[in-house]
Design an enzyme around this catalytic site. Sequence first.
Site, PDB file in Angstrom:
ATOM      1  N   LYS A  14      -3.836  -2.189  20.996  1.00 48.88           N
ATOM      2  CA  LYS A  14      -3.621  -3.596  21.376  1.00 48.88           C
ATOM      3  C   LYS A  14      -4.418  -3.938  22.645  1.00 48.88           C
ATOM      4  CE  LYS A  14       0.128  -3.344  24.500  1.00 48.88           C
ATOM      5  NZ  LYS A  14       1.164  -3.772  25.255  1.00 48.88           N
ATOM      6  N   LYS A  71      -3.914  -5.468  29.614  1.00 45.25           N
ATOM      7  CA  LYS A  71      -4.433  -5.783  30.955  1.00 45.25           C
ATOM      8  C   LYS A  71      -4.804  -4.531  31.729  1.00 45.25           C
ATOM      9  CE  LYS A  71      -0.589  -8.926  31.964  1.00 45.25           C
ATOM     10  NZ  LYS A  71       0.590  -8.067  31.873  1.00 45.25           N
ATOM     11  N   LYS A 130       3.586   4.784  27.875  1.00 37.21           N
ATOM     12  CA  LYS A 130       3.270   4.774  29.309  1.00 37.21           C
ATOM     13  C   LYS A 130       3.451   6.157  29.923  1.00 37.21           C
ATOM     14  CE  LYS A 130       3.688  -0.100  30.351  1.00 37.21           C
ATOM     15  NZ  LYS A 130       4.389  -1.174  31.062  1.00 37.21           N
TER      16      LYS A 130
END
Length: 325
Positions: A192, A195, A110
Amino acid sequence: MRIVSGIQPTGPIHVGNYLGAIKQWISLQDKNECVFFVADLHALTTPYEAKDLQKSVTEKVIAYLAAGLDPDKVIIFTQSKVKEHTELAWLLSTICPIGELERMTQYKDKSKKYKENINAGLLTYPVLMAADILLYKAQAVPTGKDQEQHVELTRTLARKFNQKFGQIFPEPKSMMPEYGAKIMSLSDPKKKMSKSDESKSYISLFDEPEVITKKIMSAETDSGKEVVYNVTKKPGISNLLTIYSLLTDKPIPEIQKDFTGKGYGDFKKALTKVIIDYLEPFRRKQKELQSREVYIKEILEKGQERARIIAETTMLEVRSKMGLT
Ligand code: TYM
């Protein structure tokens, strides 16, 4: 067993979230004491629109119910409504080595993805997650593979706390499905499904049939044309086979046999139908629930009261052990 898990309200819930987490929750709800929340405080660590947050939270609760969670059996609530989560997170942060947080894969990913916003919350995120779990003295945490490291840190913090201040917390185990713990992106099967990525990379639980058709037919596949499971050589088709198998309960070798001599196109068409049919009741229930605002509010209020009773009891013990009372 006491079971705890949650989902962030960022972006729509997709088949990865469903197959990695929610499907397990549903099979656990009959025989265990389950606490499932919407992790709104976690969602603040990445860019979001404040004006849309409440709507996103409600959408997640609707998704939980539409997918099959029974509010009479499980505790459902919004994380920020039970203040003890943040209190315990602070207390646990005082026994958490920074090095443990800096090595978290999700923190590293992130910080790369949101270079402009590497806030302290992004680093201390797993401490809040440990608090979410330990507050309810959970024995097991059903999640996908990407959360395993955070649950491992939770065990470390439970152990440290127990050693330093006296035994309170059980060390919770990770619970992951044998298959489906890491569903990959449709547009890049080496990553992966997420969202926060572009919408064509995932199937949302509530995508309309035309959208599902478009996304599956344009999903990235591999060179060759045989429908064969091989993660290294054929990551795209292997991911689609995994989804097909999990939604039909059919073992992958049988599916491969059904498609011998046929190509990716035929397989994708069949998979599209499988997904559309599987998700049809979800879409129907979602539409029903969207008009029942009061009902959703009541579920959350009841859930938060039940959660608060457990959380307050744990915090009395924690404060006392830490010398705060
Ligand atoms: P979140 O919102 O990213 O994801 C929700 C759940 O879905 C799983 N998941 C997947 N499983 C399989 N394949 C995928 N591609 C995939 N993507 C996501 C996740 O593993 C997760 O189970 N930090 C958590 C939320 C959280 C939490 C908690 C979970 C906050 N506190 C306490 C458990 C216990 C998160 O961001 O999940």
